[in-house]
Every structure is written in structure tokens, then in C-alpha cells.
Write an enzyme that holds these catalytic residues in place. Structure first.
Site, PDB file in Angstrom:
ATOM      1  N   LYS A 127       0.835  -1.201   0.000  1.00  0.00           N
ATOM      2  CA  LYS A 127       0.000   0.000   0.000  1.00  0.00           C
ATOM      3  C   LYS A 127       0.875   1.259   0.000  1.00  0.00           C
ATOM      4  O   LYS A 127       0.662   2.172  -0.796  1.00  0.00           O
ATOM      5  CB  LYS A 127      -0.918  -0.002   1.225  1.00  0.00           C
ATOM      6  CG  LYS A 127      -1.916   1.147   1.230  1.00  0.00           C
ATOM      7  CD  LYS A 127      -2.597   1.278   2.585  1.00  0.00           C
ATOM      8  CE  LYS A 127      -3.751   0.346   2.748  1.00  0.00           C
ATOM      9  NZ  LYS A 127      -4.991   0.829   2.148  1.00  0.00           N
ATOM     10  N   ARG A 185      -3.445   2.911   8.578  1.00  0.00           N
ATOM     11  CA  ARG A 185      -3.765   1.615   7.940  1.00  0.00           C
ATOM     12  C   ARG A 185      -2.524   0.747   7.823  1.00  0.00           C
ATOM     13  O   ARG A 185      -1.417   1.251   7.677  1.00  0.00           O
ATOM     14  CB  ARG A 185      -4.277   1.822   6.509  1.00  0.00           C
ATOM     15  CG  ARG A 185      -5.570   2.581   6.415  1.00  0.00           C
ATOM     16  CD  ARG A 185      -5.796   2.909   4.936  1.00  0.00           C
ATOM     17  NE  ARG A 185      -6.761   3.966   4.771  1.00  0.00           N
ATOM     18  CZ  ARG A 185      -8.040   3.775   4.466  1.00  0.00           C
ATOM     19  NH1 ARG A 185      -8.497   2.573   4.292  1.00  0.00           N
ATOM     20  NH2 ARG A 185      -8.846   4.794   4.328  1.00  0.00           N
ATOM     21  N   GLY A 234      -8.016  -7.159   4.473  1.00  0.00           N
ATOM     22  CA  GLY A 234      -8.890  -7.231   5.648  1.00  0.00           C
ATOM     23  C   GLY A 234      -8.309  -7.979   6.834  1.00  0.00           C
ATOM     24  O   GLY A 234      -8.996  -8.148   7.831  1.00  0.00           O
ATOM     25  N   MET A 279      -5.613  -7.262   8.729  1.00  0.00           N
ATOM     26  CA  MET A 279      -5.055  -6.444   9.818  1.00  0.00           C
ATOM     27  C   MET A 279      -5.984  -5.256  10.076  1.00  0.00           C
ATOM     28  O   MET A 279      -7.043  -5.139   9.483  1.00  0.00           O
ATOM     29  CB  MET A 279      -3.649  -6.006   9.450  1.00  0.00           C
ATOM     30  CG  MET A 279      -2.656  -7.152   9.532  1.00  0.00           C
ATOM     31  SD  MET A 279      -1.017  -6.666   9.076  1.00  0.00           S
ATOM     32  CE  MET A 279      -1.102  -6.564   7.314  1.00  0.00           C
ATOM     33  N   ARG A 306      -3.669  -1.585  -6.002  1.00  0.00           N
ATOM     34  CA  ARG A 306      -2.827  -2.778  -5.859  1.00  0.00           C
ATOM     35  C   ARG A 306      -3.196  -3.745  -6.967  1.00  0.00           C
ATOM     36  O   ARG A 306      -4.298  -3.663  -7.530  1.00  0.00           O
ATOM     37  CB  ARG A 306      -3.030  -3.431  -4.487  1.00  0.00           C
ATOM     38  CG  ARG A 306      -4.436  -3.881  -4.238  1.00  0.00           C
ATOM     39  CD  ARG A 306      -4.630  -4.393  -2.825  1.00  0.00           C
ATOM     40  NE  ARG A 306      -6.031  -4.666  -2.571  1.00  0.00           N
ATOM     41  CZ  ARG A 306      -6.557  -4.822  -1.364  1.00  0.00           C
ATOM     42  NH1 ARG A 306      -5.816  -4.705  -0.297  1.00  0.00           N
ATOM     43  NH2 ARG A 306      -7.827  -5.090  -1.200  1.00  0.00           N
ATOM     44  N   HIS A 311     -15.858  -8.610   1.159  1.00  0.00           N
ATOM     45  CA  HIS A 311     -14.846  -9.530   1.677  1.00  0.00           C
ATOM     46  C   HIS A 311     -15.053 -10.945   1.151  1.00  0.00           C
ATOM     47  O   HIS A 311     -14.125 -11.613   0.706  1.00  0.00           O
ATOM     48  CB  HIS A 311     -14.906  -9.510   3.211  1.00  0.00           C
ATOM     49  CG  HIS A 311     -13.925 -10.443   3.846  1.00  0.00           C
ATOM     50  ND1 HIS A 311     -14.234 -11.744   4.135  1.00  0.00           N
ATOM     51  CD2 HIS A 311     -12.644 -10.265   4.202  1.00  0.00           C
ATOM     52  CE1 HIS A 311     -13.182 -12.336   4.664  1.00  0.00           C
ATOM     53  NE2 HIS A 311     -12.198 -11.455   4.724  1.00  0.00           N
ATOM     54  N   SER A 341      14.193 -42.502 -11.325  1.00  0.00           N
ATOM     55  CA  SER A 341      12.962 -41.727 -11.162  1.00  0.00           C
ATOM     56  C   SER A 341      12.713 -41.600  -9.658  1.00  0.00           C
ATOM     57  O   SER A 341      12.592 -42.615  -8.965  1.00  0.00           O
ATOM     58  CB  SER A 341      11.796 -42.439 -11.840  1.00  0.00           C
ATOM     59  OG  SER A 341      10.617 -41.716 -11.596  1.00  0.00           O
ATOM     60  N   CYS A 391       8.459 -39.060 -10.027  1.00  0.00           N
ATOM     61  CA  CYS A 391       7.101 -39.533 -10.268  1.00  0.00           C
ATOM     62  C   CYS A 391       6.259 -39.557  -8.993  1.00  0.00           C
ATOM     63  O   CYS A 391       5.136 -40.044  -8.999  1.00  0.00           O
ATOM     64  CB  CYS A 391       7.088 -40.888 -10.956  1.00  0.00           C
ATOM     65  SG  CYS A 391       7.844 -42.172  -9.965  1.00  0.00           S
ATOM     66  N   TYR A 413      12.672 -34.564 -16.451  1.00  0.00           N
ATOM     67  CA  TYR A 413      11.217 -34.453 -16.543  1.00  0.00           C
ATOM     68  C   TYR A 413      10.568 -34.559 -15.169  1.00  0.00           C
ATOM     69  O   TYR A 413      11.186 -35.026 -14.208  1.00  0.00           O
ATOM     70  CB  TYR A 413      10.640 -35.539 -17.469  1.00  0.00           C
ATOM     71  CG  TYR A 413      10.748 -36.932 -16.941  1.00  0.00           C
ATOM     72  CD1 TYR A 413       9.793 -37.451 -16.078  1.00  0.00           C
ATOM     73  CD2 TYR A 413      11.823 -37.743 -17.302  1.00  0.00           C
ATOM     74  CE1 TYR A 413       9.896 -38.726 -15.564  1.00  0.00           C
ATOM     75  CE2 TYR A 413      11.944 -39.031 -16.800  1.00  0.00           C
ATOM     76  CZ  TYR A 413      10.984 -39.519 -15.925  1.00  0.00           C
ATOM     77  OH  TYR A 413      11.090 -40.784 -15.411  1.00  0.00           O
TER      78      TYR A 413
HETATM   79  C1  PEP Z   1       6.598 -42.814  -4.786  1.00  0.00           C
HETATM   80  O1  PEP Z   1       6.891 -43.475  -3.792  1.00  0.00           O
HETATM   81  O2  PEP Z   1       6.863 -41.603  -4.911  1.00  0.00           O
HETATM   82  C2  PEP Z   1       5.894 -43.451  -5.897  1.00  0.00           C
HETATM   83  C3  PEP Z   1       5.629 -42.808  -7.013  1.00  0.00           C
HETATM   84  O3  PEP Z   1       5.449 -44.712  -5.697  1.00  0.00           O
HETATM   85  P1  PEP Z   1       4.126 -45.091  -4.896  1.00  0.00           P
HETATM   86  O4  PEP Z   1       3.410 -43.839  -4.601  1.00  0.00           O
HETATM   87  O5  PEP Z   1       3.375 -46.007  -5.783  1.00  0.00           O
HETATM   88  O6  PEP Z   1       4.710 -45.751  -3.703  1.00  0.00           O
END
Ligand code: PEP
Ligand code: MG
Length: 903
Positions: free
Chosen positions: A28, A99, A108, A110, A350, A470, A792, A859, A879
Site C-alpha cells: 500500500k 492503515r 482485511g 489487519m 494494488r 470480503h 525416477s 514420479c 522431466y
Molecule cells: C513414490 O513413492 O513416490 C511413488 C511414485 O510410488 P508409490 O506412490 O506407488 O509408492
């Protein structure tokens, strides 16, 4: 910063700070300075820096010694510019507001004190000089009330507590025979001031301060103290704002929107914060002060509908100022303004809080208008907000035959169905008992105290308050469906009922609200897929008829241009694979093969029940056929993109029946004695299954299972290649902690593969690699990488084993851990970079030392979490892989990481 400068002045002739100084001046303060600098009409004032807040908390709520003189000097500056004096008993006195203003706005959360400088003497001058006695006494009673609540801590402590000021006000209205505050005449307001002050004395033992400078310091202290109130702390936790940033305090000359019918006050967005559509929208109220608009107590006028007609001159200037601001900040502005006798004053600007829809649409539009670059558009959208565009909506089928019960303002897009609750703390308690509870919070209006209840609700319905109230601002920022200002519903807190279209609904009854249309429906309305998914999955909409999709697609294509990380999906079936491709997957990062057994569970159980290799081998034969078909389907759907298939991982006891009835049925079906099943279930039982006989330990003890799965993968690959479809299987071993475990499994896999490829005369390009899920795997990654061609990171298990926290039952304490700031975030949602992240770095470094070109991915669930995706970019993964619906988030977050990196 110059030595110990704690106070920054802003005004028409001279301004210390500017818009770039947010960390020091708060949002502000920095923006007031910037507006003053570019010549917009801003009442003069000064900002006390966030450093003072930090000092205040580090020094037992004391101020730096230099502050007093600097505040006095800046106050003299305001007096000079405004030509008025604080506490003047001759001429029109200067009044100021006090303010808060943190680096990131916390709407809102504070405290604010307005009309500072009024006392028994100055109020008389104000009455005389303004020629409006009622106005002066109304300001004074508001001031005493606000000061009492905020500075003297006379706020009700819970929802059932009474506010002494409200009680006195209600009694006065009754006595005067009027409905609303604005109908109270001066004589009643005078009485109220006396009564308010008596209430102060009664509750606090203190006399109400008459000295204006003492009032100013009271206001400053209250604002700094409000940085640590409960709702501000909750808000910061929800929005990842560090507690040590502190707030600034802005002291500014008051201008009056409540000095008669040529005065007004309002809030506006330069584009719609709900949809992102171009054009000013907002609310204003005649003869009112700012908080009246946000509190949603009186129904405001809509700027886009009536301002040009009701206030033509102001409209002309205001629309110009709004455009100047949007072009200057190159973003949607959320502004507060006051009109004092037809003169426009800007009190705040803002960057507007907005929905995911508005984020995407406005950013894409602004690129197309030439206002910002695609990089800027990508960088500004919170990646998680994209999930809003994929959430289900009420449409066609679901709404057939239903008439809305009521219609309000469509303030937060989304479809929500839930059970009615009126009290936010009750909603929170319900949710704490059942995290899947669907709640619609129904209130006259919401206030910042309601934050916790709003957080656990699927949707919010209010009976008053406009698009800038709000409930609208905060609810839609949370991604909730919000219908506000719905005065066709009549809420009775006492009876816990809401009445609409003549029907009475009780607490716990189901209703549905549509934040796109503003409609409220009885019962549970079925939903259909979002516009984006209707185009991409169901193909029931054409892109040309889907404007939200068009913006989404544009944003995704820009993101893909910038990102360095590839994105893959966790998908187990051809259907999921197709969905993943539609959402941009460049491969599959995890196929959990066990999921494929769920449809053929009894064949799988027969294999588990076999008690010798020969029987197991026989039981594996039908499974080989099924798995091969499944893999073929996935390979065909992925059409040449890489597919990582993980070998069997969960402990076998997860697949056998535990109930006597089910055991009997299985025994009958397989033609074996029930006792055999009972015994096997007993044998398989584990005390701590997550650390039990699972992962590669299964394939090592039962190599025939690994052999069957590897054979199925290789035969499937060969078969699709015979049909001219490219195929790149990546066979993944789960949970090794030791290079010898991996080597063992790799041997079994490669033998099986060799056999298939020799038989068929085709050798696909395939890889054998591993999940990295155990701390020991990380620290011995150099040895594992001697044989593994890819890693992975299974960060679900790596978090579990790295933190020593079971992923299945941490729910019982994670809330407390977050409340106490022991964990900044849930470590199973957002990667614990300091711990698990460091383990990953060790694995990456060691893995690359042995195999410089090793392919690296993730993963675990973290692969779809923006902060974790950014970490994956930083540490050089190739990835991230996540569930299909998280792919847009991952694509955007990956682009944001690459853009930030390039800077
Ligand atoms: C993990 O452990 O991150 C994974 C992808 O395998 P799961 O969730 O199947 O154990
Ligand atoms: Mg795992």
C-alpha cells in the site's frame, strides 16, 4: 536505506518512496508513493517502514528511538500540504487514517483506524466548518467505536460475544425508531458518543484519549500489533507469506465520502476479478466511508452500471485514472477511492486478487493487447490456479428441470454443492471430523474472522455485499465458488435457517451454488466437466465455441515454448494415457502395474496363494496375457512417446481378502480349502507393511513375477512395433536401497527381454532403470547407476523414509505441525527441499558421476506441485511426472522456473 530512516512521506509536491520499495514500505505504501509520483490525486501522508514492525517485535513492542521525531516531522508535512492542523480548534482540523500494508496485500486481515484527530473540541469545529453537524458526529461515533475495538481491544472474542458498541447502536436505533445507522440524527449520535466512551471506561478502566497525537500513536501500535493476530497468521500460512516480513503503517490525511450526497466512496477493479473480462467493475456508495463497501452491510451501486449517469464528471476522471494505473502497472488494479464533494481522491491501488479464470484470461488478453510479454503472463499466474479451469461445472444435463431458488452476484466461478452451515467455527469443526465434508457457508456477509470456516467450505453464499465485498475477494482468491449479495435469501442465524423462494432450509440441508451464473439451487446438482475438458476429453465442445479453452491453450503453448523440463503423466490405462496426451504429456513417467490387476483380482490372488514355484508359474500364465494386452494398449495410446513401467511394488497382503465371507467365496471360486487362504493371509501379514516385503524385495524372492512382467512388457512392445508404432519402454525397479538388489532384478529383466527379442527378431529401444525411494539409494546412487540407465525419484516413499513419517497416518498430527510452523507445508504435497531435496541432490550428483547422461525424473505426487517442480528444474531433472489433471500446472510451473532462471 539512508541511516535509520523509518518514515517516508508522500504528497503532491514531494514523495520519498516509489512503487519498487514494497519490502520496505509494504504494497500500500509503495503504491501510494508511486501514485503520488505519477501525479494522481492522493491525499498526503507517510509510511512507517516494515523495519519498524520487525524492530517492534524484536524489542518487546518498543519503537526505535528515532521514530518519534520522524513521525512528528512527517505529520507537520501533511499539515502543510493539506493546509489543516491536527487538533485545530479554530479552523477545520486535519483528520488522519492509520492503515496496515504488508509487502503482499492481506485484504482485511489487519487493522485500520479512521478519523483520528477527533475529540470533544475538534468535532464541534468540524460540525461548524463543514456545515453538517450530523456528518461530524457520525465521524466521531465511528471513530470512538473503531478506536475502542481496534486500539483498546474491545472486539468480541467469539461469535457469540456481544459488541458493546453494536448493542448501544441497536438500542439507539430502536429509541429513534429508525432502521439504519444513516437515519440517526445528530442528537442521537451525540448521545452515542457519550455512551461509547462510558463503555470504554467501563470495560478498560481508561478514559478515551482526547489528545490527537496520542490517538495517532494508539493507531500505529494497533496496526503493528495486528500483524500477529490469528487471522493474519492463518492468512500468511495459507499464502506462504513469511511471518518476519512485517507490515508497514500508513498514516494519511482523511478525505470524506460521507459528507453528504455529493460524496461517495468505492472500490473498483480495472478488469473483472472473477472472469478477467476487460472493463472497469466495482461498487460505490453515496455518503459512506470505505469500510461500508467492503463490509457488505449496505447494497452498493455498480460502477459499470450507473456511475456514468449518476456522477458523470467523476466517471470521466475516474475511468481515465483507472486506465493510467492499469497501463502503468501493466496488471489489473484493485483501487479504492473517495469522492469528496465531487472531487476524486485515490486511496489505494494494488494488483488485484483474482480467480484462476481471471488470471488466465487477463494475462492472455494483455499479451494480445501488447501490454505485457508472454514471459510476464506466464510468471504472474499462480500455477495451482489452473486447476480451477479444470474443475467441474453445473451445466446442461445437471440443471435440466431445476429452477434457481435465488440469484446473487456471480463473484467466484465454480460449481459447489454442500451442506449448509452458518457459523464458520462450526464448519471448521465439521471439516476437522471429516476432511471430505462438503460445506456451503451461508452468511449475511463474511468478515476476516470467518477465514478458517471459509477455507474448509466448497462454496460461500452471502445475502449482502457486492462484487468487492470480503466474501467475494477472499473467497474467490481461495478458489471457492462464491455467490454474494443474494438478497433473495433470508438468513436467520438464531433458527439456523435460510429461506429462499418460500422454502426453508435448515443447517445440514444440501444446496448448490453456481459461481458462474450466481444461481442458487436446492439439493445436490450433478456436475459436468469443465469447458477445457469438454474440448479436450469429451470433445463435446469445439475450440471456437470455448473462450476459456482458447485462453488456456494459448497460455499452455507459451509455457511449452519456455520450459526446459519435460512433463510426463502417471497413467495406468490407455484411457488415462489419452487424457494425459490431451493435457500435454510427453510420455508416461509411472505406470503402476499393480493397478492393472484390480480388474482380475482373483487370478492375481491365485498367484499369491501358490505355495511353490511351479504352481506360481502356472498361475502367472493368465496374468502374462492380461498384462501384455494392457501394456500394448498403453503403448499404442502413447504412440512412440516413452513409457516407464514399474514392476510390482505393494506388499502382497494388500491383495488378499481379509474378511471371512470374502475368503469363503474365493476358496469356492478357486476350488481350494478356505483354511489355505486363512493361513496364507496370516503368513503375509506384516507389522509395518511400508517397510515390509514390497518393492524389489518381491521380485527378488519371486523372480518369476519379475520375469512375467518383463516378458509382458517386451512382447507388448514388439507387437505394437510390428504394427508400425514406435515404442520406448522403460522398465523400472521399485524400492532398491542397495546396488545388488537392482543388479539382481536387472539380470532377470534383461534375460527375459533377450529371450523375447530373439524369438521375435525385433529389438525395441528399451531401458532398465530404477526408482529412487530410500535414503540409502540416494547415498549409494553412484553404485546403482553402474547398471541403472535412469533414476525416477519416488518422492512419496522418499519423503516417508527420509522423514520417518508414515504417509498413511500422518493426518492425525500434520495440522498441528503446520499451525505451529514446524512444517511450512505438508511434506507429502510440497517437497521438503531442505531434507528430501538434499537427498535428491546427493543421488543426482552421484548418479551423474558414474553415468553422466543418466536420465532423471520424478514420479511422486510432488511432480505436480509448483514449488517442487521449480526445485526439479533447479537440480537439473529431465522431466516431472504427475497425474494427468496436474499436467497444466506442471507445464506452467516448469516455464516459470525456466523464465526465472534466465533472468
Ligand atoms: C513414490 O513413492 O513416490 C511413488 C511414485 O510410488 P508409490 O506412490 O506407488 O509408492
Ligand atoms: Mg513408492
Amino acid at each position: 536505506m539512508s541511516d535509520n530512516k523509518y518514515v517516508y512521506f508522500f504528497g503532491p509536491d514531494y514523495t520519498d518512496g516509489d512503487g519498487s520499495m514494497r519490502p520496505l514500505l509494504g504494497g500500500k505504501g509503495a503504491n501510494l508513493a508511486e501514485m503520488a509520483k505519477i501525479g494522481l490525486p492522493v491525499p498526503a501522508g507517510f509510511t512507517i517502514t516494515t523495519e519498524v514492525c520487525t524492530y517492534f517485535y524484536a524489542n518487546g513492542q518498543q519503537y526505535p528511538p528515532e521514530l518519534k521525531a520522524q513521525v512528528a516531522e512527517a505529520m507537520a508535512g501533511i499539515e502543510k500540504v493539506m493546509g489543516k492542523k491536527l487538533g485545530d480548534t479554530e479552523a477545520l482540523p486535519l483528520l488522519v487514517s492509520c492503515r496496515s500494508g504488508a509487502r503482499d496485500s492481506m485484504p482485511g486481515m489487519m487493522d485500520t483506524v479512521l478519523n483520528i484527530g477527533l475529540n470533544d473540541k475538534t468535532v464541534e469545529v468540524l460540525a461548524k466548518k463543514s456545515g453538517d453537524e450530523r456528518f461530524a458526529w457520525d465521524c466521531y461515533r465511528r471513530f470512538v467505536q473503531m478506536y475502542g475495538r481496534v486500539v483498546l481491544d474491545m472486539k468480541p472474542k467469539c461469535k457469540t460475544d456481544h459488541c458493546p458498541f453494536e448493542d448501544l447502536l441497536d438500542a439507539k436505533k430502536k429509541k429513534a425508531g429508525v432502521e439504519v445507522d444513516s437515519e440517526l440524527k445528530a442528537e442521537y449520535l451525540k448521545e452515542l458518543v457519550v455512551e461509547f466512551k462510558a463503555a470504554v471506561k467501563n470495560q478498560t478502566g481508561l478514559d478515551f484519549p482526547e489528545d490527537p497525537m496520542e490517538q495517532v500513536w494508539g493507531g500505529i501500535g494497533a496496526v503493528f500489533s495486528s500483524w500477529m493476530n490469528d487471522r493474519a497468521i492463518v492468512y500468511r500460512r495459507m499464502n506462504g507469506i513469511p511471518h518476519d516480513w512485517g507490515t508497514a503503517v500508513n498514516v494519511q490525511a482523511m478525505v470524506f465520502g460521507n459528507m453528504g450526497e455529493t460524496c461517495a466512496t468505492g472500490v473498483a477493479f480495472t478488469r473483472d476479478g472473477a472472469t478477467g473480462k476487460k472493463g472497469i467493475v466495482g461498487d460505490y456508495l453515496f455518503n459512506a466511508q470505505g469500510e461500508d463497501v467492503v463490509a457488505g452491510i449496505r447494497m452498493p451501486h455498480r460502477i459499470e452500471i450507473s456511475m456514468a449517469e449518476e456522477l458523470p464528471q467523476v466517471w470521466e476522471e475516474f475511468s481515465k485514472v483507472a486506465m493510467i494505473l492499469e497501463n502503468h502497472y501493466k496488471d489489473i488494479q484493485d483501487v479504492e477511492f473517495t469522492i469528496e464533494n465531487q472531487k476524486l481522491w485515490m486511496l489505494q491501488t494494488r494488483n488485484a486478487k483474482r480467480t484462476g479464470f481471471a488470471h488466465v484470461r487477463s494475462a492472455v488478453d494483455m499479451v494480445n493487447e501488447g501490454l505485457i510479454t508472454p514471459e510476464k503472463a506466464i510468471a504472474r499466474i499462480p500455477a495451482n490456479d489452473l486447476t480451477q479451469l479444470l474443475q467441474p461445472v453445473f451445466s446442461g444435463e445437471g440443471l435440466k428441470g431445476r429452477t434457481p431458488l435465488a440469484k446473487g452476484i456471480n463473484a467466484g466461478p465454480g460449481a459447489a454443492t454442500g451442506q449448509i452451515y452458518f457459523q464458520p467455527d462450526e464448519a471448521e469443526a465439521v471439516w476437522q471430523k471429516d476432511n471430505n465434508a462438503k460445506i456451503i457457508l451461508v452468511r449475511h456477509e463474511t468478515t476476516p474472522e470467518d477465514l478458517r470456516g471459509m477455507k474448509v467450505s466448497a462454496g460461500i453464499l452471502t445475502s449482502s455485499g457486492g462484487a468487492a465485498s470480503h466474501a467475494a475477494l477472499v473467497g474467490r482468491q481461495m478458489g471457492k465458488a462464491v455467490v454474494c449479495g443474494c438478497d433473495q435469501v433470508k438468513i436467520n442465524y438464531k433458527d439456523e435457517t435460510v429461506t429462499a423462494s418460500g422454502k426453508v432450509f435448515k443447517k445440514g440441508d444440501w444446496i448448490s451454488i453456481d459461481g458462474f451464473s450466481g444461481c442458487v439451487y436446492e439439493g445436490q446438482v450433478p456436475t459436468s466437466p469443465s469447458e477445457v475438458l469438454q474440448v479436450l476429453f469429451a470433445k463435446t465442445l469445439k475450440p471456437k465455441d470455448a473462450p476459456i479453452y482458447q485462453c488456456f491453450q494459448q497460455l499452455m503453448s507459451w509455457s511449452d515454448r519456455y520450459r526446459k523440463l519435460a512433463v510426463r503423466a502417471n497413467a495406468d490405462t490407455p484411457h488415462e494415457a489419452e487424457q494425459a496426451i490431451a493435457l500435454g504429456a510427453q510420455g508416461i513417467g509411472l505406470t503402476r502395474t499393480e493397478h492393472m490387476f484390480f480388474d482380475r483380482i482373483d487370478d492375481f490372488r491365485a498367484m499369491i496363494l501358490a505355495d511353490n514355484v511351479e504352481d506360481r508359474q502356472k498361475a502367472l500364465e493368465p496374468l502374462l496375457k492380461y498384462q501384455q494386452e494392457d501394456f500394448e494398449g498403453v503403448f499404442r495410446a502413447m504412440n512412440g512417446r516413452p513409457v516407464t513401467i514399474r514392476l510390482l511394488d505393494p506388499p502382497l497382503h494388500e491383495f488378499v481378502p481379509h474378511e471371512a465371507r470374502e475368503q469363503e467365496a474365493l476358496a469356492k471360486k478357486l476350488g481350494i480349502p478356505k483354511e489355505k487362504i486363512v493361513q496364507r493371509v496370516k503368513d503375509l501379514a506384516e507389522f509395518n507393511p511400508m517397510l515390509g516385503h514390497r518393492g524389489c524385495r518381491l521380485g527378488i524372492v519371486y523372480p518369476e513375477i519379475t520375469r512375467m512382467q518383463a516378458t509382458a512388457i517386451c512382447r507388448a512392445a514388439v507387437n505394437v512395433m510390428k504394427d508400425g508404432i514406435d515404442c520406448h519402454p522403460e522398465i523400472m525397479v521399485p524400492l532398491p536401497g542397495n546396488a545388488n538388489e537392482f543388479k539382481h532384478q536387472e539380470g532377470v529383466i534383461r534375460d527375459a527381454a533377450k529371450k523375447v527379442f530373439e524369438e521375435e527378431g525385433i529389438t525395441p529401444d528399451y531401458m532398465v532403470g530404477t526408482m529412487i525411494e530410500l535414503p540409502r539409494a540416494c547415498v549409494t546412487a553412484d553404485k546403482i547407476a553402474e547398471n541403472a540407465e535412469f533414476f525416477s525419484f519416488g518422492t512419496n516413499d522418499l519423503t516417508q523414509t527420509g522423514l520417518g513419517i508414515s504417509r498413511d497416518d500422518y493426518g492425525s498430527y500434520i495440522n498441528e505441525y503446520q499451525e505451529l510452523d514446524i512444517f511450512a507445508a505438508d511434506p507429502f504435497q510440497t517437497l521438503d527441499q531442505e531434507g528430501v531435496g538434499e537427498l535428491m541432490k546427493i543421488a543426482i550428483e552421484k548418479g551423474k558421476k558414474t553415468r553422466p547422461g543418466i536420465k532423471l525424473g520424478i514420479c511422486g505426487e510432488h511432480g505436480g506441485d509448483p514449488a517442487s517442480v521449480k526445485f526439479c528444474h533447479k537440480v537439473g531433472l529431465d522431466y516431472v511426472s504427475c497425474s494427468p489433471l496436474r499436467l497444466p500446472v506442471a507445464r506452467l510451473a516448469a516455464a516459470q522456473a525456466a523464465i526465472a532462471d534466465a533472468k
